[in-house]
Design a protein around this motif. Sequence first.
Motif, PDB file in Angstrom:
ATOM      1  N   ALA A   1       0.859  -1.183   0.000  1.00 41.57           N
ATOM      2  CA  ALA A   1       0.000   0.000   0.000  1.00 41.57           C
ATOM      3  C   ALA A   1       0.893   1.229   0.000  1.00 41.57           C
TER       4      ALA A   1
ATOM      5  N   ASN B   1     -12.153  -3.137  -3.847  1.00 43.18           N
ATOM      6  CA  ASN B   1     -12.748  -1.809  -3.735  1.00 43.18           C
ATOM      7  C   ASN B   1     -13.759  -1.892  -2.600  1.00 43.18           C
ATOM      8  N   THR B   2     -14.652  -0.912  -2.469  1.00 42.39           N
ATOM      9  CA  THR B   2     -15.580  -0.931  -1.345  1.00 42.39           C
ATOM     10  C   THR B   2     -16.701  -1.952  -1.498  1.00 42.39           C
TER      11      THR B   2
ATOM     12  N   TRP C   1      -9.844  -6.350   0.039  1.00 43.28           N
ATOM     13  CA  TRP C   1     -10.860  -5.519  -0.584  1.00 43.28           C
ATOM     14  C   TRP C   1     -10.310  -4.977  -1.896  1.00 43.28           C
TER      15      TRP C   1
ATOM     16  N   SER D   1     -12.419  -2.579   5.419  1.00 43.20           N
ATOM     17  CA  SER D   1     -12.794  -2.014   4.130  1.00 43.20           C
ATOM     18  C   SER D   1     -12.097  -0.675   3.901  1.00 43.20           C
ATOM     19  N   PRO D   2     -11.930  -0.255   2.649  1.00 43.13           N
ATOM     20  CA  PRO D   2     -11.246   1.009   2.363  1.00 43.13           C
ATOM     21  C   PRO D   2     -11.897   2.221   3.021  1.00 43.13           C
TER      22      PRO D   2
ATOM     23  N   PRO E   1      -2.727   1.721   5.131  1.00 45.34           N
ATOM     24  CA  PRO E   1      -3.050   2.536   3.948  1.00 45.34           C
ATOM     25  C   PRO E   1      -2.051   3.649   3.681  1.00 45.34           C
TER      26      PRO E   1
END
Length: 339
Positions: free
Chosen positions: A97, A298-299, A296, A248-249, A143
């Motif tokens: 990330a 994406n969301t 994930w 989750s993002p 992140p």
Amino acid sequence: MTARARILTLLAAVLALAAVAVTSVLHASARADRRDQPQAGGPRVSPGEVTLTAPGRMVFRNMAWGPHRDELTTVPSTDPAAPRTASGVKCLRFYAAAGTGVCLQSVHGPVSDTYRALILDAHLTERARYDVPGIPSRARVSPSGHFAAWTAFVGGDSYAGTDFSTRAAIVDVRTGKLTPTLETFHIIKDGHPYTSPDVNFWGITFAPDDRTFYATLATKGKPYLVRGDLTANTLTTIHQNVECPSLSPDGTRIAYKKRVPGAPKDAPWHLYVLNLRTMRETPLAEPRSVDDQAVWQNTSTLVYALPGDYGADLYSVPADGTGRAHRINTAAASPAYLA
């Protein structure tokens, strides 16, 4: 038995042992040759540049037989079955990330293997390395790219039973400060301080604030979701029966594997998503047991590994419980989606 007979018997035994040794060497050589040969009908893999700052790419461990087996490879996120570009860097577990990667490797020794964690920069150049005390199991990067984490088995080699021990570590990649085990944190269970010699931790996942993280705590045969605080050095239980969480993002949900009643002992999990505000659990449309820390994409979509012909294949499933699971890539594991 005469002396001549004894000598002939001994000679026959030596020749038999030699034949066994030669056969073993030839079989090992044949297996090695197969490992070095591209798999027939498998994905196309060729060497090239792989970076961790290429938006719209997926980087993962290539499991296809051939000269690039176990190397970090990349494909477009929108076309996961495309020809793969291989980096030359081999990992058993991987995540990335914000231009930081963590690569868990085995180091083959004359008697036994040892393991290590490499912190990689955006060009997969080693920034730091740390000893890992057992078989690599899980890996994550925050992140921001400022923290990396990994889990290793220091006793046993499967989460399915109860006879195993794990070690979960976190490192600040900016300073090199290593927290070798979460067992040094203060545990708050059901609102009260908690100590027990049997605690195990695994499956760290980070929030964007560089302070909060989540993990699994197991004690007295039960797994719990804990929320960790890197500043206060605390771990607080917030839900039961959560293993290998993945945040989750948007920071609102946790994907995880949950033990379900009636499942086989060696395959006891189904995928769920937990809403962190309501604590409502949603079962996902994957009917098989998943022993992985889902990622994930994406969301709205989760990606995870299931056993395949060459070790593992990647599958995806909607995160809201609708739809169905489908395979997106063969001979692949440990994906990371680059933003």
